[in-house]
Design a protein around this motif. Sequence first.
Motif, short mmCIF file in Angstrom:
data_model
loop_
_atom_site.label_atom_id
_atom_site.label_comp_id
_atom_site.label_asym_id
_atom_site.label_seq_id
_atom_site.Cartn_x
_atom_site.Cartn_y
_atom_site.Cartn_z
N ARG A 67 6.65 -37.14 -38.89
CA ARG A 67 7.27 -37.66 -37.67
C ARG A 67 8.79 -37.78 -37.83
NH1 ARG A 67 5.83 -41.85 -33.46
NH2 ARG A 67 7.79 -42.94 -33.00
N ASN A 126 14.63 -29.84 -22.36
CA ASN A 126 13.33 -29.38 -21.86
C ASN A 126 13.12 -27.88 -22.06
OD1 ASN A 126 12.61 -31.95 -20.88
ND2 ASN A 126 13.90 -31.64 -19.08
N GLU A 152 5.93 -30.48 -32.00
CA GLU A 152 6.04 -30.95 -30.62
C GLU A 152 7.16 -31.95 -30.53
OE1 GLU A 152 1.45 -30.86 -28.93
OE2 GLU A 152 2.32 -32.75 -29.61
N ARG A 153 7.69 -32.06 -29.33
CA ARG A 153 8.66 -33.11 -29.07
C ARG A 153 8.28 -33.73 -27.74
NH1 ARG A 153 15.28 -33.01 -28.49
NH2 ARG A 153 15.52 -35.24 -28.86
N THR A 154 7.88 -34.97 -27.79
CA THR A 154 7.37 -35.64 -26.60
C THR A 154 8.47 -36.46 -25.94
OG1 THR A 154 6.62 -37.45 -28.03
CG2 THR A 154 5.02 -35.75 -27.48
N GLY A 155 8.56 -36.29 -24.62
CA GLY A 155 9.51 -37.08 -23.85
C GLY A 155 10.95 -36.87 -24.25
N SER A 180 12.18 -37.02 -27.09
CA SER A 180 12.63 -37.92 -28.15
C SER A 180 11.91 -37.61 -29.46
CB SER A 180 12.40 -39.37 -27.73
OG SER A 180 12.85 -40.25 -28.74
N SER A 214 9.61 -36.33 -32.41
CA SER A 214 9.02 -35.03 -32.72
C SER A 214 8.02 -35.17 -33.86
CB SER A 214 10.11 -34.03 -33.10
OG SER A 214 9.54 -32.78 -33.46
N THR A 215 6.98 -34.35 -33.80
CA THR A 215 5.97 -34.30 -34.86
C THR A 215 5.84 -32.87 -35.34
OG1 THR A 215 4.74 -36.10 -33.83
CG2 THR A 215 3.58 -34.77 -35.45
#
Lengths: 109, 115
Positions: B22, B52, B68-71, B73, B75-76
């Motif tokens: 993370r 985006n 992935e990067r959610t919102g 902010s 990232s995983t």
Amino acid sequence: AQRVTQPEKLLSVFKGAPVELKCNYSYSGSPELFWYVQYSRQRLQLLLRHISRESIKGFTADLNKGETSFHLKKPFAQEEDSAMYYCALSRSGYSTLTFGKGTMLLVSP
Amino acid sequence: GAGVSQSPSNKVTEKGKDVELRCDPISGHTALYWYRQSLGQGLEFLIYFQGNSAPDKSGLPSDRFSAERTGGSVSTLTIQRTQQEDSAVYLCASSLSDSSSYEQYFGPGTRLTVT
């Protein structure tokens, strides 16, 4: 593809001696060149970039397009300069970095 | 303010297991990068997110790697079916924008050991 070469894995000097860490690159376009430094148990951080033409902690680096080099220099090394130094390149229009394999600088008293 | 944070700081896993790493970037930074630091290979770019836009995955070494990067902010980075050659320090960096004029700020890294 772009490439950054740092020929020395380790550079050992005495305090007060001049230091030059070598960096050569290959890239067909106009690159941006950077030096990053990682002190013991600290994060990787930007030391300087060629577009700024600045001196940080007494270090300077000049981009020589003819020799495709961006050597890092300091006239009088200090013990606190001991660290791992990485030369890095970003391609024109891109921000991702291509790093060299790094040079460990050891400054002895 | 707070810098880039990464978790866990160390991860030991068995070959064949999946792992998730993370990264929490600096607040307000729209660009996020993952790099890998391994013995003999130095620092290698893996993947890059900007706002985006579709991520630049050109540095991922195999399809076992994804991120992935959610919102916009957190990232995983996920590594499936880990191999011993995946052992490395995984570094995350963020910057205000995707221009090379903006400094990349690095996190402390996650040291991954695959046994």
